[in-house]
Write an enzyme that holds these catalytic residues in place. Structure first.
Site, PDB file in Angstrom:
ATOM      1  N   CYS A 130     -27.570 -54.250  29.147  1.00  0.00           N
ATOM      2  CA  CYS A 130     -28.330 -55.493  29.224  1.00  0.00           C
ATOM      3  C   CYS A 130     -29.402 -55.425  28.140  1.00  0.00           C
ATOM      4  CB  CYS A 130     -28.916 -55.707  30.614  1.00  0.00           C
ATOM      5  SG  CYS A 130     -30.085 -54.444  31.137  1.00  0.00           S
ATOM      6  N   ILE A 131     -30.560 -55.998  28.348  1.00  0.00           N
ATOM      7  CA  ILE A 131     -31.566 -56.068  27.296  1.00  0.00           C
ATOM      8  C   ILE A 131     -32.107 -54.694  26.931  1.00  0.00           C
ATOM      9  CG2 ILE A 131     -33.829 -57.000  26.674  1.00  0.00           C
ATOM     10  CD1 ILE A 131     -33.227 -59.393  28.399  1.00  0.00           C
TER      11      ILE A 131
END
Length: 523
Positions: free
Chosen positions: A466-467
């Site tokens: 993810c981020i």
């Protein structure tokens, strides 16, 4: 890569939450376009800055406003496409295409039911079923929840059938081509039954909304605190989506249209030419609530950790802390700072979660009305300052300053009083070496080392990011070397169950993931 283990609930939910990021990222950018375009085309701004009142610039701002609506208008179909796209391990393009096909079939089947039942010709029945135009189809407005149902079903069908072998005479329809076919059939059947069961789903979501409504000023606090507490295990996206996009976040009539979800309502008000002010009860769940902690509190935490570090180590952690503050203030990405103290002092993280929730509550009580998603400096400028003093944006620096002082005092006292091992307090300098400084700057070349610390490529059954984190499933959790991962610069290792874990790397995590994927694929 070896055969994947059976999915656990944790693994599925964290993977599902991760798929939300693709449409939400577009939504955040579209919101900025919408905010800039609508503010610079408003009569108040044109009066204050006559230079902007010319046809060329106004056409540009009108174009920005229109393009900014793309994610808002088509958000459900984007979720229906993004979920199978994100959950698929192979043939991702086919999965996304099948998501659209399934969503269309789902709504066409609902339209079939409404036609046969005579609902479409009965204004009272239409209102009872909340009939709306969905991608050109008169259907029940199932919103984001309906799109999530479609996306999950298509993802499961894709996983099961993308290698499906047909008889030789029908081989053309086999393999990946079979996925959209079976998706249309299955969602066509599901859609017929949705009108029977949808009232129960809607009642459940509305009950959550009623609980939040009855909580009054404490509703935003519960939301803000809950979102922070769910963040370490990656489930916060689900709570956020529930409030932003469903009836749980409220329902209002805006410009003659019934709109549900806090963020949907805010964007509707932003784009409505007759709206003169935003609704405080709606924006209380949006960007403004994050701003005390994001713009003030967490930078105060970074300064406290810097001052509490050993003098000889401060220069080594400076880049780490500055990068974390920049990611937080400019990008609204908080994990690089939060994971510096989450594992060494969970109680401090709990205090941080509570203070974040109080920030949500206070902004609502002060009737600040700054919307959007990220709570960063960009949101403050675009949706606060540019929208005029009616948003009460001038209160944000005041409250953020107070949060800065509170966080700094609490964290400095706790770190020194209880000798918490935040970055730079270790006697052994290897824990704060140049690799740790580089976590947010340059991850190139770390993929092989991280893969080895995870037990090698044979131990990996699924890999994504993810981020800021790697999201993995492994065969044997005992082969994962937490200490080695942290020595390589990982800010934390979150083990969700005996097979699922997350490794918090930082904002350059995609570089590490790509290197690991290349090594695994080369085998």
């Amino acid at each position: 890569m070896s055969n994947a283990n059976k999915s656990t609930i944790w693994e599925f939910l964290q993977s599902l939450g991760k798929t939300f990021m693709l449409p939400v990222a577009l939504l955040a950018f579209s919101g900025i376009l919408l905010g800039v375009g609508s503010s610079f085309s408003s009569s108040a701004v044109k009066t204050a800055i006559p230079l902007l009142d010319n046809n060329g610039l106004q056409y540009l701002f009108m174009w920005m406003t229109k393009i900014g609506l793309v994610a808002f208008i088509f958000l459900p179909v984007m979720f229906a496409v993004a979920i199978p796209l994100g959950l698929a391990r192979e043939e991702k393009g086919v999965a996304g295409f099948a998501g659209f096909v399934g969503y269309a079939a789902f709504n066409l089947a609902i339209n079939f039911f409404l036609t046969v039942a005579g609902v479409l010709d009965n204004p009272t029945a239409r209102a009872a079923y909340s009939v709306k135009n969905i991608i050109g189809i008169e259907s029940i407005d199932t919103g984001i929840l309906g799109a999530v149902i479609v996306g999950v079903i298509v993802a499961r069908l894709h996983q099961r059938y993308y290698t499906f072998k047909m008889p030789d005479a029908l081989a053309f329809f086999g393999g990946a081509r079979f996925v959209p076919i079976i998706s249309a059939i299955v969602l066509g059947v599901v859609g017929v039954f949705i009108p029977y069961i949808w009232p129960y789903f809607a009642a459940g979501i509305n009950s959550i909304g009623h609980i939040i409504e009855k909580a009054g000023v404490f509703g935003p606090m519960l939301f803000g605190t809950g979102e922070r507490l769910l963040l370490p295990v990656g489930l916060h996206h689900i709570l956020v989506a529930l409030i932003r996009f469903t009836e749980a976040g409220g329902t209002m009539d805006v410009c003659g249209q019934t709109v549900s979800g806090a963020l949907n309502i805010f964007y509707s008000e932003l784009s409505c030419p007759t709206t003169t002010a935003f609704t405080p009860e709606v924006t209380a769940f949006l960007s403004q609530g994050k701003m005390p902690a994001f713009l003030g509190g967490l930078p105060g935490t970074a300064l406290a950790m810097y001052h509490c570090a050993r003098p000889e180590n401060r220069s080594k952690i400076k880049a780490l802390l500055i990068s974390g503050v920049v990611a937080c203030v400019i990008g609204g990405i908080t994990e690089p700072l939060e994971f510096l103290f989450l594992f060494v002092a969970p109680v401090l993280y709990l205090i941080h979660a509570i203070l974040t929730g109080i920030g949500f509550m206070l902004m609502g009580m002060l009737n600040v009305t700054i919307g959007n998603t990220d709570g960063n400096l960009i949101d403050f400028l675009v949706f606060g300052v540019l929208q005029g003093t009616a948003t009460k944006w001038y209160l944000v620096p005041l409250v953020a300053g107070i949060w800065f002082a509170v966080y700094y005092g609490v964290f400095k006292f706790a770190i020194t009083r209880f000798n918490l091992k935040t970055p730079g307090r270790e006697v052994d300098n290897t824990a704060v070496d140049e690799e740790l400084q580089a976590v947010f700057v340059n991850e190139s070349g770390k993929g092989a080392a991280v893969l080895a610390a995870l037990g090698g490529k044979e131990n990996i059954t699924s890999l994504d990011n993810c981020i800021t984190r790697l999201r993995l499933s492994v065969n044997d959790m005992n082969l994962v070397d937490d200490a080695k991962l942290k020595a390589l610069g990982a800010l934390g290792v979150v083990k969700l169950d005996k097979h699922s874990l997350q490794v918090v790397i930082g904002t350059q995590v995609h570089l590490v993931k790509n290197e690991m994927q290349a090594i695994i694929s080369a085998s």
